[in-house]
Design a protein around this motif. Sequence first.
Motif, PDB file in Angstrom:
ATOM      1  N   PRO A  53      39.595  37.861  25.314  1.00  0.00           N
ATOM      2  CA  PRO A  53      40.160  39.003  26.207  1.00  0.00           C
ATOM      3  C   PRO A  53      40.900  40.169  25.555  1.00  0.00           C
ATOM      4  O   PRO A  53      41.711  40.022  24.493  1.00  0.00           O
ATOM      5  N   LEU A  54      40.243  41.289  26.008  1.00  0.00           N
ATOM      6  CA  LEU A  54      40.836  42.448  25.176  1.00  0.00           C
ATOM      7  C   LEU A  54      41.769  43.466  26.186  1.00  0.00           C
ATOM      8  O   LEU A  54      42.735  44.156  25.825  1.00  0.00           O
ATOM      9  N   CYS A  55      41.677  43.181  27.606  1.00  0.00           N
ATOM     10  CA  CYS A  55      42.480  43.819  28.746  1.00  0.00           C
ATOM     11  C   CYS A  55      42.480  42.730  29.796  1.00  0.00           C
ATOM     12  O   CYS A  55      41.592  41.786  29.998  1.00  0.00           O
ATOM     13  N   CYS A  56      43.589  42.825  30.803  1.00  0.00           N
ATOM     14  CA  CYS A  56      43.587  42.251  32.036  1.00  0.00           C
ATOM     15  C   CYS A  56      44.467  42.975  32.976  1.00  0.00           C
ATOM     16  O   CYS A  56      45.237  43.658  32.820  1.00  0.00           O
ATOM     17  N   CYS A  57      44.368  42.186  34.053  1.00  0.00           N
ATOM     18  CA  CYS A  57      45.167  42.654  35.062  1.00  0.00           C
ATOM     19  C   CYS A  57      45.242  41.627  36.530  1.00  0.00           C
ATOM     20  O   CYS A  57      44.129  40.701  36.288  1.00  0.00           O
ATOM     21  N   PHE A  58      46.012  41.633  37.253  1.00  0.00           N
ATOM     22  CA  PHE A  58      46.139  40.750  38.435  1.00  0.00           C
ATOM     23  C   PHE A  58      45.393  41.872  39.603  1.00  0.00           C
ATOM     24  O   PHE A  58      45.393  42.748  39.590  1.00  0.00           O
ATOM     25  N   GLY A  59      45.010  40.845  40.592  1.00  0.00           N
ATOM     26  CA  GLY A  59      44.540  41.422  41.989  1.00  0.00           C
ATOM     27  C   GLY A  59      45.541  42.154  42.738  1.00  0.00           C
ATOM     28  O   GLY A  59      46.793  41.920  42.502  1.00  0.00           O
ATOM     29  N   HIS A 103      28.243  45.589  31.087  1.00  0.00           N
ATOM     30  CA  HIS A 103      28.678  46.215  29.859  1.00  0.00           C
ATOM     31  C   HIS A 103      27.822  45.226  28.828  1.00  0.00           C
ATOM     32  O   HIS A 103      27.714  44.190  28.729  1.00  0.00           O
ATOM     33  N   HIS A 104      27.663  46.191  27.637  1.00  0.00           N
ATOM     34  CA  HIS A 104      27.099  45.485  26.478  1.00  0.00           C
ATOM     35  C   HIS A 104      27.897  45.745  25.507  1.00  0.00           C
ATOM     36  O   HIS A 104      27.705  45.555  24.146  1.00  0.00           O
ATOM     37  N   SER A 105      29.129  46.461  25.527  1.00  0.00           N
ATOM     38  CA  SER A 105      30.054  46.714  24.516  1.00  0.00           C
ATOM     39  C   SER A 105      31.400  46.122  24.869  1.00  0.00           C
ATOM     40  O   SER A 105      31.656  45.791  26.233  1.00  0.00           O
ATOM     41  N   PRO A 106      32.379  45.867  24.194  1.00  0.00           N
ATOM     42  CA  PRO A 106      33.547  45.442  24.577  1.00  0.00           C
ATOM     43  C   PRO A 106      34.405  46.057  25.784  1.00  0.00           C
ATOM     44  O   PRO A 106      34.255  47.505  25.735  1.00  0.00           O
ATOM     45  N   VAL A 107      35.000  45.465  26.752  1.00  0.00           N
ATOM     46  CA  VAL A 107      35.601  45.949  27.820  1.00  0.00           C
ATOM     47  C   VAL A 107      37.020  46.284  27.470  1.00  0.00           C
ATOM     48  O   VAL A 107      37.707  45.275  26.793  1.00  0.00           O
TER      49      VAL A 107
END
Length: 140
Positions: A9-15, A73-77
């Motif tokens: 995982p590179l980034c995250c968030c909550f709903g 996506h085909h690249s890192p998010v």
Amino acid sequence: MVLLCEFLPLCCCFGPGKASLAFAGTDDGSVVLWDLREPLSMHRTRRIGPDVEWALRVPTFTTAGSSSIETHHHSPVVSIQTVAERSGEKQYDDSSGLSYQVATLDESGLLNIWVVIELSKPDPAGSESDLGLVPGGRVK
């Protein structure tokens, strides 16, 4: 509780609203979602000590494995965020099953807007048409 996924995982968030949904963008371009309301019986647990047990949660939904679709996506998010609602619209409520949107941006500059929906009736056998949804999952 430990949230597991296949890629880094590179980034995250909550709903929006309550933090019952967690999202992450990964290094392979996948987007994953965990529904934290799922019963522990759907996941593994690991005993850490005599009185400590951790839930090891797999994603409820993932876009991994569907990278052949041109819009994925085909690249890192590198960024993920829920989309703000317009003034006057009803806010998301976990109990109502409303949908909302999540935006993801990858390092090549591709911006995707995903619609998050809650299914009224989960299928314990899984979905033949949506292989990213875990059996028994309600949100995709």
